[in-house]
Design an enzyme around this catalytic site. Structure first.
Site, PDB file in Angstrom:
ATOM      1  N   ALA A  50       0.845  -1.184   0.000  1.00 46.33           N
ATOM      2  CA  ALA A  50       0.000   0.000   0.000  1.00 46.33           C
ATOM      3  C   ALA A  50       0.882   1.237   0.000  1.00 46.33           C
ATOM      4  O   ALA A  50       2.095   1.134   0.167  1.00 46.33           O
ATOM      5  CB  ALA A  50      -0.903   0.015   1.234  1.00 46.33           C
ATOM      6  N   MET A  51       0.243   2.403  -0.170  1.00 43.26           N
ATOM      7  CA  MET A  51       1.008   3.642  -0.312  1.00 43.26           C
ATOM      8  C   MET A  51       0.311   4.795   0.396  1.00 43.26           C
ATOM      9  O   MET A  51      -0.890   4.987   0.228  1.00 43.26           O
ATOM     10  CB  MET A  51       1.186   3.922  -1.809  1.00 43.26           C
ATOM     11  CG  MET A  51       1.951   5.187  -2.103  1.00 43.26           C
ATOM     12  SD  MET A  51       3.654   5.088  -1.451  1.00 43.26           S
ATOM     13  CE  MET A  51       3.942   6.813  -1.099  1.00 43.26           C
TER      14      MET A  51
ATOM     15  N   HIS B 253      -0.367   1.259   9.349  1.00 41.87           N
ATOM     16  CA  HIS B 253       0.945   1.702   8.842  1.00 41.87           C
ATOM     17  C   HIS B 253       0.789   2.907   7.920  1.00 41.87           C
ATOM     18  O   HIS B 253       1.451   3.934   8.110  1.00 41.87           O
ATOM     19  CB  HIS B 253       1.618   0.530   8.120  1.00 41.87           C
ATOM     20  CG  HIS B 253       2.954   0.850   7.539  1.00 41.87           C
ATOM     21  ND1 HIS B 253       4.127   0.545   8.183  1.00 41.87           N
ATOM     22  CD2 HIS B 253       3.309   1.452   6.375  1.00 41.87           C
ATOM     23  CE1 HIS B 253       5.147   0.951   7.440  1.00 41.87           C
ATOM     24  NE2 HIS B 253       4.670   1.495   6.331  1.00 41.87           N
ATOM     25  N   GLU B 254      -0.074   2.787   6.946  1.00 35.79           N
ATOM     26  CA  GLU B 254      -0.221   3.889   5.978  1.00 35.79           C
ATOM     27  C   GLU B 254      -0.779   5.126   6.665  1.00 35.79           C
ATOM     28  O   GLU B 254      -0.364   6.245   6.382  1.00 35.79           O
ATOM     29  CB  GLU B 254      -1.099   3.480   4.798  1.00 35.79           C
ATOM     30  CG  GLU B 254      -0.665   2.219   4.056  1.00 35.79           C
ATOM     31  CD  GLU B 254       0.806   2.166   3.693  1.00 35.79           C
ATOM     32  OE1 GLU B 254       1.413   3.232   3.472  1.00 35.79           O
ATOM     33  OE2 GLU B 254       1.375   1.055   3.643  1.00 35.79           O
TER      34      GLU B 254
HETATM   35  N1  PHE Z   1       5.793   3.572   1.212  1.00 35.19           N
HETATM   36  C1  PHE Z   1       5.002   2.374   1.127  1.00 35.19           C
HETATM   37  C2  PHE Z   1       4.831   1.881   2.549  1.00 35.19           C
HETATM   38  O1  PHE Z   1       5.694   1.329   3.141  1.00 35.19           O
HETATM   39  C3  PHE Z   1       5.578   1.280   0.339  1.00 35.19           C
HETATM   40  C4  PHE Z   1       5.733   1.527  -1.126  1.00 35.19           C
HETATM   41  C5  PHE Z   1       6.959   1.845  -1.642  1.00 35.19           C
HETATM   42  C6  PHE Z   1       4.666   1.419  -1.960  1.00 35.19           C
HETATM   43  C7  PHE Z   1       7.139   2.047  -2.993  1.00 35.19           C
HETATM   44  C8  PHE Z   1       4.823   1.609  -3.297  1.00 35.19           C
HETATM   45  C9  PHE Z   1       6.071   1.916  -3.813  1.00 35.19           C
HETATM   46  O2  PHE Z   1       3.866   2.090   3.146  1.00 35.19           O
HETATM   47 ZN    ZN Z   2       5.703   2.487   4.937  1.00 34.88          ZN
END
Ligand code: PHE
Ligand code: ZN
Length: 854
Positions: A259-260, A294-295
């Site tokens: 996820a993002m 987390h997100e």
């Molecule tokens: N930043 C995201 C997370 O750890 C992970 C992620 C990295 C998603 C790169 C997509 C591309 O929550």
């Molecule tokens: Zn993260």
């Protein structure tokens, strides 16, 4: 351009070369005119040159963009297109840059930038995907406000921040919080929502939505509850409130990661948000709750305070993983979460840290940053924060975090900033502690003991093996939580944290009438490998009596490893004392069922291979497999008379609830069913399959049956029932491969790649089959080499479509040097075959080269 075949070695980027961008970005306005093959992106960006800039060049990143026009202050300009972007002459006073570019979302199978998934538009910009959307200084230390206009015929048009207007075929959004481009997001599709709301502690109402494809709206309720719990928890525990009027989550089917955390618009792999009792297992529910948290937590640790550059990735990821683990511990069981995390750390991070891909939590160089979203950056990054908290104590940790938020809100920071906050809040010198961020490799800590005249002394010696580019390591600060037990079981010294700072150091406990039994590294207080000469009798004592649940489990895990190792190396029978101890624990109804399930879960075959390797024995995957089978069979026979009663006692009645207690019972019940199936050939499992009204029990029954090679009809029934549910079908694909016998696994996986529902372009489906193959230890490492060949063939085929997922899956080969020379030779051929592929991506090129060199 960037994705073309590297004819020479690709460029390497270094932390030491950091230079700030030469311009402030005061505001960004974007207009999207959506069309599947020809989306137009118009940008209008206000730049202000910085005085005395270290790098005054006006360079904007850009990749796979068709530049239609560019203007500065309204006058057309002709920028020079160079590798990876453009440069242009600019005024030395503030100016407005405008560009129009065309992109092709429908052709974007790399799933980075703007792409299409199941008919909807979505974006993925972390780490460097925004440069595939428009020309921009695509680096996390450039932060700006974004205003976005989307023009498209889709029913739902979303971007970051708050909505500011909408009409037929358009919508506008404004994000008031300055952010780096990697947090930009856009979604457009005929979606439906699961709405809710949350009132922050200062009384602000926030609109919440989970957006999904029609048909999935029944799978959102659990995720929504998890979101509200996360919002409340971050207020209660970290004092952090949400800061926009709306928070949107979108589920997409094609996604490279979990996820993002895009500001106000989190985008999720549908497997990490959609849940229902019929389609999701308890493990899925727990993972979804953790990822939503987390997100959401990234909103403060990552978004409000972001990273100066990508070398600092663990600044946001380590801290956010640490926070989500705290959250899960609070929502569920703290010791169970800790044990699960240590199992995962050993399974994923230890092999990385002790092989050719080893890198510190803050790497100092990379070719492709996407290759550094690793277990080391995430999970070891979180372990480092856990150690820091243990060293300074809970109150100091809270004070340091408050200072971090006060001091750095709105900034792009470094690990130095992070540690300085702790130094200022506590007065402690953290220069030695900082080695955890710069040194790779898992420290090995050897312990010896001495007892005389009431004095008990523990002596620790630490060392870290060489890792690529780091032959010598300095001693680190290692917090070692120790408790002492009396030989009759009581605790004579409660847990205290010893601070190991030297290469060799002793600690003495006085006033002990008898020689105690030590419980060392309680709660797994540091990510190290503890080595201590001890006896199975003492391990069994700790398994029965330790007051620290983690070390209790750890003692059982060590016994399990010992017995499996002697089965493999000496052809020994399973250790009787250990079997007796296990039996006692399983039947002890005073113990948490989730804990009992963990004690009953054997170390993975890959872990046994690592243990053998550490002892100087070349692991034979088939022998390890045989030992695992023999052990499970013997355990089943030992428990024969109690299994039916235990099965009944752990069966949860009433409607399914995904809570921690029920999940723990079902986990234990599933372990018992798998043992029972070894004795009854699957009678009970077939009954359970028939009766199951939830995926946890349906899946456990199917897995047991398939493992017993007696599940063909159920597997077919499962397929018929679920063939139109992608996420459940991923389980079906993975299970075929995971349950296959060693000599069948590659063939099963190969057949599945020809299945009508196999789809290379969908990372979840690809991982279901190829990930399960890599995870079937004896199957993947079958002496024929068929597993290696099949994986390599599929990685080569995927690379031109999706470099990120390809590169990440190359890690399946990272342990290759553990194995015998025949297997090494087979793997080398495959790695070289991948590397020789014409047009190989930079991502995969870097991974395979590192694996080959290490
Ligand atoms: N930043 C995201 C997370 O750890 C992970 C992620 C990295 C998603 C790169 C997509 C591309 O929550
Ligand atoms: Zn993260």
């Amino acid at each position: 351009m960037k994705d073309a075949a590297p004819t020479t070695a690709p460029e390497t980027f270094y932390l030491k070369d950091y230079k700030p961008f030469g311009f402030e970005v005061e505001a960004v306005e974007l207009t999207f005119k959506l069309a599947p093959n020809s989306t137009r992106v118009l940008s209008k960006i206000r730049f202000a040159p910085k005085e005395n800039a270290a790098d005054p060049r006006f360079f904007l990143h850009g990749e796979a963009l068709k530049l239609i026009s560019a203007k500065i202050d309204g006058a057309p300009v002709t920028p020079e297109l160079i590798a990876g972007g453009l440069i242009c002459d600019t005024p030395d006073t503030p100016f407005t840059w405008e560009a129009e570019v065309e992109i092709d979302p429908a052709a974007n199978t790399a799933l980075e930038g703007l792409y299409m998934s199941s008919g909807m538009y979505c974006t993925q910009c972390e780490a460097e995907g925004f440069r595939k959307i428009t020309y921009y200084p695509d680096r996390p230390d450039v932060m700006s406000t974004f205003s976005v206009r989307i023009e498209g015929n889709e029913k739902v048009l979303l971007s970051n921040g708050n909505p500011t207007g909408s009409g037929d075929g358009w919508a506008e959004w404004h994000d008031p919080w300055p952010k780096p481009a990697y947090l930009f997001a856009l979604v457009a599709g005929d979606l439906v929502n699961h709405p809710d709301s949350f009132t922050t502690r200062s009384g602000k109402d926030v609109e919440l939505n989970i957006w999904v494809r029609p048909g999935d709206e029944g799978k959102c309720a659990f995720g929504m509850e998890a979101l509200k719990k996360s919002m409340k928890w971050d207020e209660d525990v970290y004092g952090r409130e949400y800061d926009l009027d709306i928070f949107n989550i979108v589920a997409v089917d094609d996604f490279n990661m979990g996820a993002m955390e895009n500001k106000g618009l989190n985008i999720f792999n549908s497997s990490c948000v959609l849940a229902s009792p019929e389609t999701s297992t308890d493990a899925n529910f727990e993972r979804i709750e953790a990822i939503i948290a987390h997100e959401y937590f990234h909103n403060w640790t990552g978004n409000r305070i972001t990273c100066r550059d990508w070398f600092q990735l663990c600044l946001k990821e380590g801290l956010t993983v640490f926070r989500d683990a705290q959250f899960t511990a609070d929502m569920r069981s703290e010791p169970v979460k800790r044990i699960e995390d240590v199992i995962a750390l050993r399974a994923r991070q230890f092999p990385e840290d002790n092989g050719p891909l080893a890198h510190p939590p803050r790497p100092e160089q990379f070719q492709e940053i996407n290759n550094f979203y690793t277990a080391t950056v995430y999970e070891k990054g979180a372990e480092v924060i856990g150690m820091l908290k243990r060293l300074v104590g809970d109150e100091n940790y809270a004070a340091a975090l408050d200072l971090y938020f006060d001091r750095h809100d709105g900034q792009a920071c470094t690990i130095e900033d992070w540690l300085k906050v702790f130094e200022d809040a506590t007065g402690r010198d953290l220069s030695q502690f900082k080695l955890w961020y710069s040194q790779a490799g898992t420290p090995q800590v050897q312990v010896s003991e001495d007892y005389a005249d009431g004095h008990y002394t523990l002596t620790f010696e630490q060392s870290t093996p060489p890792t690529p580019g780091q032959p010598d390591k300095a001693p680190r600060v290692i917090p070692i939580a120790v408790g002492l037990l009396s030989p009759n079981g009581g605790e004579v010294r409660a847990t205290e944290v010893l601070e190991l700072t030297e290469a060799k150091q002793s600690f003495t406990f006085d006033g002990l009438a008898t020689k105690p039994v030590p419980s060392i590294l309680r709660e797994f207080s540091a990510p190290v490998i503890l080595e201590r000469e001890t006896t199975n009798a003492e391990r069994a004592f700790l398994l029965a009596h330790d007051t620290d649940p983690f070390n209790r489990w750890e003692a059982g895990n060590a016994l399990a490893t010992e017995t499996r190792v002697s089965m493999v190396t000496e052809g020994a029978a399973p250790d009787g004392a250990y079997l007796d101890a296990l039996e006692k624990l399983v039947r002890d109804d005073t113990l948490d069922p989730a804990f009992r399930a963990l004690v009953l879960s054997p170390p993975s075959q890959s872990e046994i291979a690592q243990s053998l390797h550490n002892r100087g024995v070349t692991p034979d995957p088939q022998k390890i497999y045989d030992a695992a089978e023999t052990f499970a069979q013997t355990l089943a026979q030992q428990l024969e008379t109690s299994l039916p009663r235990l099965y009944a006692a752990t069966t949860v009645d009433g409607p399914y609830q995904p809570d921690a207690h029920g999940a723990g019972l079902r986990a234990l019940n599933g372990r018992i069913l798998s043992l029972l199936t070894r004795l009854d050939g699957g009678e009970q499992a077939a009954r359970q399959y028939q009766a199951a009204d939830n995926m946890t029990q349906q899946y456990a029954a199917l897995a047991s049956l398939m493992k017993a090679e007696n599940g063909e009809s159920q597997s077919q029934a499962f397929f018929d029932q679920w063939q139109s549910d992608r996420l459940v079908m991923d389980k079906w694909f993975a299970l075929q491969v995971a349950c296959a016998a060693p000599d069948a696994a590659a063939g099963v996986a190969s057949d599945l790649t020809g299945h009508a529902l196999f789809d290379m372009k969908n990372p979840n489906r690809f991982r279901a089959v190829m990930g399960a193959l890599a995870g079937n230890h004896a199957g993947f490492h079958h002496v024929s080499g068929a597993g290696y060949q099949l994986l390599a063939k599929n990685l080569i085929a995927l690379d031109s479509l999706n470099p990120q997922t390809t590169a990440r899956m190359c890690a399946a080969f990272q342990t290759w040097k553990r194995y015998d020379s025949a297997r090494q030779a087979l793997i080398r051929v495959e790695l070289e075959r991948i590397l020789a592929t014409e047009g190989l991506s930079r991502d995969t090129h870097e991974m395979v080269s590192r694996i080959l060199q290490g």
